[in-house]
Enzyme design. Sequence first.
Site, mmCIF file in Angstrom:
data_model
loop_
_atom_site.group_PDB
_atom_site.id
_atom_site.type_symbol
_atom_site.label_atom_id
_atom_site.label_comp_id
_atom_site.label_asym_id
_atom_site.label_seq_id
_atom_site.Cartn_x
_atom_site.Cartn_y
_atom_site.Cartn_z
ATOM 1 N N GLU A 119 39.264 45.620 38.251
ATOM 2 C CA GLU A 119 38.576 44.637 37.394
ATOM 3 C C GLU A 119 39.552 43.590 36.847
ATOM 4 O O GLU A 119 39.213 42.414 36.726
ATOM 5 C CB GLU A 119 37.833 45.368 36.271
ATOM 6 C CG GLU A 119 36.640 46.157 36.829
ATOM 7 C CD GLU A 119 35.961 47.051 35.803
ATOM 8 O OE1 GLU A 119 34.803 46.779 35.466
ATOM 9 O OE2 GLU A 119 36.589 48.023 35.343
ATOM 10 N N GLU A 139 34.041 54.498 38.752
ATOM 11 C CA GLU A 139 33.630 54.921 37.407
ATOM 12 C C GLU A 139 32.437 55.864 37.368
ATOM 13 O O GLU A 139 32.320 56.695 36.474
ATOM 14 C CB GLU A 139 33.297 53.703 36.534
ATOM 15 C CG GLU A 139 34.503 52.968 36.004
ATOM 16 C CD GLU A 139 35.032 51.927 36.979
ATOM 17 O OE1 GLU A 139 35.865 51.129 36.568
ATOM 18 O OE2 GLU A 139 34.618 51.931 38.146
#
Length: 725
Positions: A119, A139
């Site tokens: 990210e 995640e």
Amino acid sequence: MGSSPKGRTTLDVGADGVAVITIINPPVNSLSLDVLNSLKQSYDEALRRNDVKAIVVTGANGKFSGGFDITAFGGIQTGKEEQPKPGFIAVEILTKTVEAARKPSVAAIDGLALGGGLEVAMACHARICTSVAQLGLPELQLGVLPGFGGTQRLPRLVGLSESLQMMLTSKPVKGEEALGLGLVDAVVSPNELVATARRWALDILEGRRPWVASLYKTDKLEPLGEAREIFKFARAQTKKQAPNLTHPLVCIDVVEEGVVSGPLAGLWKEAEAFQELLHADTCKSLVHIFFAQRGTSKVPGITDRGLMPRQVRNVAVVGGGLMGSGIATALVLSNYSVILKEVNDKFLQAGIGRVKANLQSRVKKGNMTQEKFEKTMSLLKGVLDYESFKDVDMVIEAVIENVSLKQQIFADLERSCPPHCILATNTSTIDLNLVGEKTRSRDRIIGAHFFSPAHIMPLLEIVRTQHTSPQAIVDLLDVGKKIKKTPVVVGNCTGFAVNRMFFPYTMAAMLLVEHGADLYQIDKVITKFGMPMGPFRLADLVGFGVAIATGAQFVQNFPERTYKSMLTPLLQEDKRLGEATRKGFYLYDDRRKASPDPELKKYVEKARSISGVSIDPKLVKLPEKDIVEMTFLPVVNEACRVLDEGIAVKAADLDIASVMGMGFPPYRGGIMFWADSLGSKYIYSRLEEWSKLYGGFFKPCAYLANRAARGIPLGAPSGQAKSRM
């Protein structure tokens, strides 16, 4: 909150005017809050300084970043003080500082760029990586969703279908594939990585390459009508594959929000959803499993003595049946040279054939090249005697469960193997002291209990007796790690940890059926709870021969708390032996598809009359919750005994054993973690009530009674609660 010493970033400005910001937080440069704050400071400094024209972000020691620091989850979840909100911090740092910067930045990615690491990279204006770099957003494996803008930037870089697949499966992509998807802009060799990124950053500044803010890119997004179809399909797939989980659906909603209402709306929705999921039971359970799995290789009094594992090069496997050939497969796959011993040539060829078939199925699936297959096969050598055992470092015996046969083999091994050789047995139920009774080498005897199929199932139970040397345990832990198994060290008793904990599982189901519950309904409910299959379907798969033999061990050793049903022996008499014979509790067609058999009623009635049990109307229409609890709480009760007797070192080891050995759903945190979500008082009262109605099988053990009386969690370390008062 970061690991100590604190994680940080460094800033280094070159003569070319490019500032290199390096993330440093060993071992994987995880993004603790310290690192994120330091990243912001380094950025602010680079933007302030007149000698800086452009920025490169990279990670120390050949790893970009493994993602957000999971150890920080615990602190945020307990919420003892006003906790920082990671998602909102990320908007501040990544969107408002990195992406919005008036100086271009390029991510130079080697090793890992996972989760928050990827990210950070996606917030930069370009990405360069090496061919071995792994980029992904895993995640969902921890019960949350990407919380640092990943749900918004990934779809804009690679398109909706690809991004949803990456997030929902948690599978990372490597360099070339990432380039094909548009996730990175170039793939270069590790020694050219930072230099290329520096030039690229200057090229962006001078207009020779595009300056791209990922968040506002739209060329990869499918048109709205098509997008809606993709979301619909993704939701349907998710509900089918993970019916008990909501967080994958929340992830799809957040991606959709960004497509429909724009990326900023998507970012705020993501930050809120991340915060909410972080406090949900699923996340707590999966984070518990994450740490429990890493904790199994720490054994007090064994792994803290500073012993180094000895080099194990040559391993012998005695017995080439299903288990032996599976163990041999696992070993050659990890480059061990293996001697496989059988009693005659026919059995030996069959054993070698099984290993070959196991490896060939990998070639068929494209997971192994033909060349690698031949190289791996060449590590295996078949023998009919103990002649070549004089050079082996470890033997694993995997013959049938017969005490005198095993004793004979271990006496032979002691004569034939070098004095340092570890003597391991793959028995699943027999007491190790019996196995080694006729030897003098009790310090080298150890249990290496694999689960079937041995080259696929991830768990390895390492069984120690009071004589096993710490060195042998450390050596086997090392071998376990090298063959990619999660090892759990347990004490010696009938059934060890996994089979012993779960022996009441099928017995409880039999008891329910004899008292009037519907057999197929039980399997349906247990599968719905999250097990791969119900107890009856499992018995069919394993085969009744094995089921009856192991059951007999428990009946013999724990007579006061077993339930003896005649149902399986009655089916066995009629040659219904499970899936292999196409008939067991179910009927099986050519494709091994199971369907209920109306004939089964008569067997149940016969078993009921032999047991002298009458139908209990309460059990005929049992609510799902009661089916789950009556099946699993006896397992919890036995797990408490396993802990109390010191067979398992800690409750978390039993959680891992239940998940990896029996398929207990990881998102429920394992058997003890799940039990503690119900509470010791509640479990005690239910078992107590059933034991009055249905006998000693349900009787709560002293450990459980003790914890319930004091309101202490079942899994709390015994330092916090002495079980024997």
